[in-house]
Design a protein around this motif. Structure first.
Motif, mmCIF file in Angstrom:
data_model
loop_
_atom_site.group_PDB
_atom_site.id
_atom_site.type_symbol
_atom_site.label_atom_id
_atom_site.label_comp_id
_atom_site.label_asym_id
_atom_site.label_seq_id
_atom_site.Cartn_x
_atom_site.Cartn_y
_atom_site.Cartn_z
ATOM 1 N N LEU A 42 -4.437 -8.161 5.077
ATOM 2 C CA LEU A 42 -3.375 -9.100 4.708
ATOM 3 C C LEU A 42 -3.721 -9.725 3.360
ATOM 4 O O LEU A 42 -4.390 -10.745 3.282
ATOM 5 C CB LEU A 42 -3.211 -10.182 5.779
ATOM 6 N N THR A 43 -3.286 -9.070 2.305
ATOM 7 C CA THR A 43 -3.450 -9.574 0.948
ATOM 8 C C THR A 43 -2.048 -9.736 0.358
ATOM 9 O O THR A 43 -1.054 -9.379 0.988
ATOM 10 C CB THR A 43 -4.263 -8.590 0.090
ATOM 11 N N GLU A 44 -1.974 -10.238 -0.855
ATOM 12 C CA GLU A 44 -0.667 -10.387 -1.496
ATOM 13 C C GLU A 44 0.027 -9.046 -1.633
ATOM 14 O O GLU A 44 1.213 -8.904 -1.366
ATOM 15 C CB GLU A 44 -0.821 -11.036 -2.868
ATOM 16 N N LYS A 45 -0.726 -8.031 -2.047
ATOM 17 C CA LYS A 45 -0.144 -6.701 -2.222
ATOM 18 C C LYS A 45 0.312 -6.127 -0.886
ATOM 19 O O LYS A 45 1.406 -5.573 -0.785
ATOM 20 C CB LYS A 45 -1.155 -5.763 -2.868
ATOM 21 N N SER A 46 -0.509 -6.253 0.155
ATOM 22 C CA SER A 46 -0.136 -5.670 1.444
ATOM 23 C C SER A 46 1.079 -6.379 2.049
ATOM 24 O O SER A 46 1.892 -5.744 2.714
ATOM 25 C CB SER A 46 -1.312 -5.690 2.414
ATOM 26 N N ILE A 47 1.223 -7.647 1.793
ATOM 27 C CA ILE A 47 2.401 -8.373 2.287
ATOM 28 C C ILE A 47 3.651 -7.916 1.541
ATOM 29 O O ILE A 47 4.716 -7.763 2.133
ATOM 30 C CB ILE A 47 2.177 -9.895 2.181
ATOM 31 N N ARG A 48 3.531 -7.635 0.232
ATOM 32 C CA ARG A 48 4.673 -7.081 -0.511
ATOM 33 C C ARG A 48 5.040 -5.700 0.014
ATOM 34 O O ARG A 48 6.207 -5.337 0.086
ATOM 35 C CB ARG A 48 4.342 -6.980 -2.005
ATOM 36 N N LEU A 49 4.033 -4.895 0.386
ATOM 37 C CA LEU A 49 4.284 -3.552 0.890
ATOM 38 C C LEU A 49 5.003 -3.575 2.248
ATOM 39 O O LEU A 49 5.683 -2.617 2.592
ATOM 40 C CB LEU A 49 2.976 -2.769 1.012
ATOM 41 N N LEU A 50 4.843 -4.645 3.008
ATOM 42 C CA LEU A 50 5.522 -4.745 4.305
ATOM 43 C C LEU A 50 7.037 -4.676 4.142
ATOM 44 O O LEU A 50 7.736 -4.178 5.029
ATOM 45 C CB LEU A 50 5.133 -6.044 5.015
ATOM 46 N N GLU A 51 7.552 -5.157 3.018
ATOM 47 C CA GLU A 51 8.993 -5.097 2.762
ATOM 48 C C GLU A 51 9.477 -3.659 2.642
ATOM 49 O O GLU A 51 10.634 -3.363 2.910
ATOM 50 C CB GLU A 51 9.339 -5.869 1.492
ATOM 51 N N ARG A 52 8.577 -2.737 2.232
ATOM 52 C CA ARG A 52 8.931 -1.320 2.105
ATOM 53 C C ARG A 52 8.460 -0.519 3.316
ATOM 54 O O ARG A 52 8.351 0.695 3.248
ATOM 55 C CB ARG A 52 8.322 -0.746 0.827
ATOM 56 N N ASN A 53 8.152 -1.216 4.410
ATOM 57 C CA ASN A 53 7.727 -0.591 5.664
ATOM 58 C C ASN A 53 6.403 0.166 5.487
ATOM 59 O O ASN A 53 6.219 1.244 6.035
ATOM 60 C CB ASN A 53 8.818 0.327 6.211
ATOM 61 N N GLN A 54 5.493 -0.423 4.696
ATOM 62 C CA GLN A 54 4.175 0.151 4.489
ATOM 63 C C GLN A 54 3.126 -0.828 5.014
ATOM 64 O O GLN A 54 3.182 -2.021 4.725
ATOM 65 C CB GLN A 54 3.926 0.434 3.005
ATOM 66 N N TYR A 55 2.183 -0.301 5.778
ATOM 67 C CA TYR A 55 1.156 -1.108 6.427
ATOM 68 C C TYR A 55 -0.210 -0.691 5.915
ATOM 69 O O TYR A 55 -0.465 0.489 5.701
ATOM 70 C CB TYR A 55 1.239 -0.938 7.950
ATOM 71 N N THR A 56 -1.112 -1.659 5.763
ATOM 72 C CA THR A 56 -2.417 -1.400 5.176
ATOM 73 C C THR A 56 -3.515 -1.706 6.188
ATOM 74 O O THR A 56 -3.498 -2.753 6.833
ATOM 75 C CB THR A 56 -2.620 -2.284 3.930
ATOM 76 N N PHE A 57 -4.466 -0.773 6.319
ATOM 77 C CA PHE A 57 -5.595 -0.927 7.225
ATOM 78 C C PHE A 57 -6.887 -0.577 6.500
ATOM 79 O O PHE A 57 -6.914 0.321 5.672
ATOM 80 C CB PHE A 57 -5.473 0.035 8.421
ATOM 81 N N ASN A 58 -7.965 -1.276 6.841
ATOM 82 C CA ASN A 58 -9.297 -0.855 6.442
ATOM 83 C C ASN A 58 -9.833 0.008 7.568
ATOM 84 O O ASN A 58 -9.764 -0.379 8.737
ATOM 85 C CB ASN A 58 -10.221 -2.051 6.213
ATOM 86 N N VAL A 59 -10.355 1.173 7.219
ATOM 87 C CA VAL A 59 -10.842 2.115 8.215
ATOM 88 C C VAL A 59 -12.250 2.576 7.837
ATOM 89 O O VAL A 59 -12.722 2.331 6.727
ATOM 90 C CB VAL A 59 -9.894 3.337 8.351
ATOM 91 N N ASP A 60 -12.903 3.257 8.761
ATOM 92 C CA ASP A 60 -14.221 3.819 8.504
ATOM 93 C C ASP A 60 -14.131 4.833 7.368
ATOM 94 O O ASP A 60 -13.144 5.556 7.256
ATOM 95 C CB ASP A 60 -14.740 4.478 9.780
ATOM 96 N N SER A 61 -15.163 4.905 6.554
ATOM 97 C CA SER A 61 -15.120 5.787 5.382
ATOM 98 C C SER A 61 -15.102 7.265 5.763
ATOM 99 O O SER A 61 -14.753 8.103 4.947
ATOM 100 C CB SER A 61 -16.291 5.499 4.452
ATOM 101 N N GLN A 62 -15.458 7.624 7.004
ATOM 102 C CA GLN A 62 -15.463 9.014 7.445
ATOM 103 C C GLN A 62 -14.123 9.449 8.046
ATOM 104 O O GLN A 62 -13.919 10.636 8.296
ATOM 105 C CB GLN A 62 -16.562 9.228 8.494
ATOM 106 N N LEU A 63 -13.222 8.536 8.285
ATOM 107 C CA LEU A 63 -11.939 8.855 8.914
ATOM 108 C C LEU A 63 -11.023 9.571 7.928
ATOM 109 O O LEU A 63 -10.917 9.173 6.770
ATOM 110 C CB LEU A 63 -11.267 7.575 9.404
ATOM 111 N N ASN A 64 -10.342 10.637 8.392
ATOM 112 C CA ASN A 64 -9.422 11.346 7.509
ATOM 113 C C ASN A 64 -7.976 11.002 7.863
ATOM 114 O O ASN A 64 -7.700 10.367 8.878
ATOM 115 C CB ASN A 64 -9.670 12.856 7.533
ATOM 116 N N LYS A 65 -7.054 11.432 7.014
ATOM 117 C CA LYS A 65 -5.646 11.074 7.178
ATOM 118 C C LYS A 65 -5.048 11.649 8.455
ATOM 119 O O LYS A 65 -4.233 10.997 9.107
ATOM 120 C CB LYS A 65 -4.837 11.559 5.974
ATOM 121 N N THR A 66 -5.442 12.870 8.821
ATOM 122 C CA THR A 66 -4.874 13.513 9.997
ATOM 123 C C THR A 66 -5.201 12.729 11.258
ATOM 124 O O THR A 66 -4.312 12.460 12.078
ATOM 125 C CB THR A 66 -5.409 14.955 10.124
ATOM 126 N N LYS A 67 -6.470 12.345 11.427
ATOM 127 C CA LYS A 67 -6.867 11.578 12.607
ATOM 128 C C LYS A 67 -6.171 10.220 12.632
ATOM 129 O O LYS A 67 -5.753 9.753 13.686
ATOM 130 C CB LYS A 67 -8.379 11.390 12.639
#
Length: 91
Positions: free
Chosen positions: A9-34
């Motif tokens: 929840l940063t300023e940028k991530s809150i702006r992205l919510l208006e475009r139906n985009q959500y931001t998460f911090n994930v483990d560095s080994q996680l890939n997009k497919t999983k």
């Protein structure tokens, strides 16, 4: 899932919510497919796009060694119009 650390929840991530985009911090080994499979299964939504990037390294000195702590990866997830993640809902 231990790989998904927390929503961002940063300023940028809150702006992205208006475009139906959500931001998460994930483990560095996680890939997009999983991550896509997990988000679609856990929240019952349809993911249409994903972007990921590694956060910049922070330098630090620990005793006589200079090192960089292991950082996490940040993923921006775009959902199908009409879908939302309840974590961020405005209710």
């Amino acid at each position: 899932m231990d790989e998904v650390k927390y929503p961002v929840l940063t300023e940028k991530s809150i702006r992205l919510l208006e475009r139906n985009q959500y931001t998460f911090n994930v483990d560095s080994q996680l890939n997009k497919t999983k991550m896509k499979i997990w988000i679609e299964h856990f929240f019952d939504v349809k993911v249409i796009a994903m972007n990921s990037y590694r956060l910049p390294e922070k330098g630090g000195k620990r005793g006589s060694m200079i090192g960089h702590p292991i950082r996490c990866k940040r993923m921006i997830i775009t959902l199908k119009p009409g879908d939302s993640i309840p974590l961020f809902s405005e209710q």
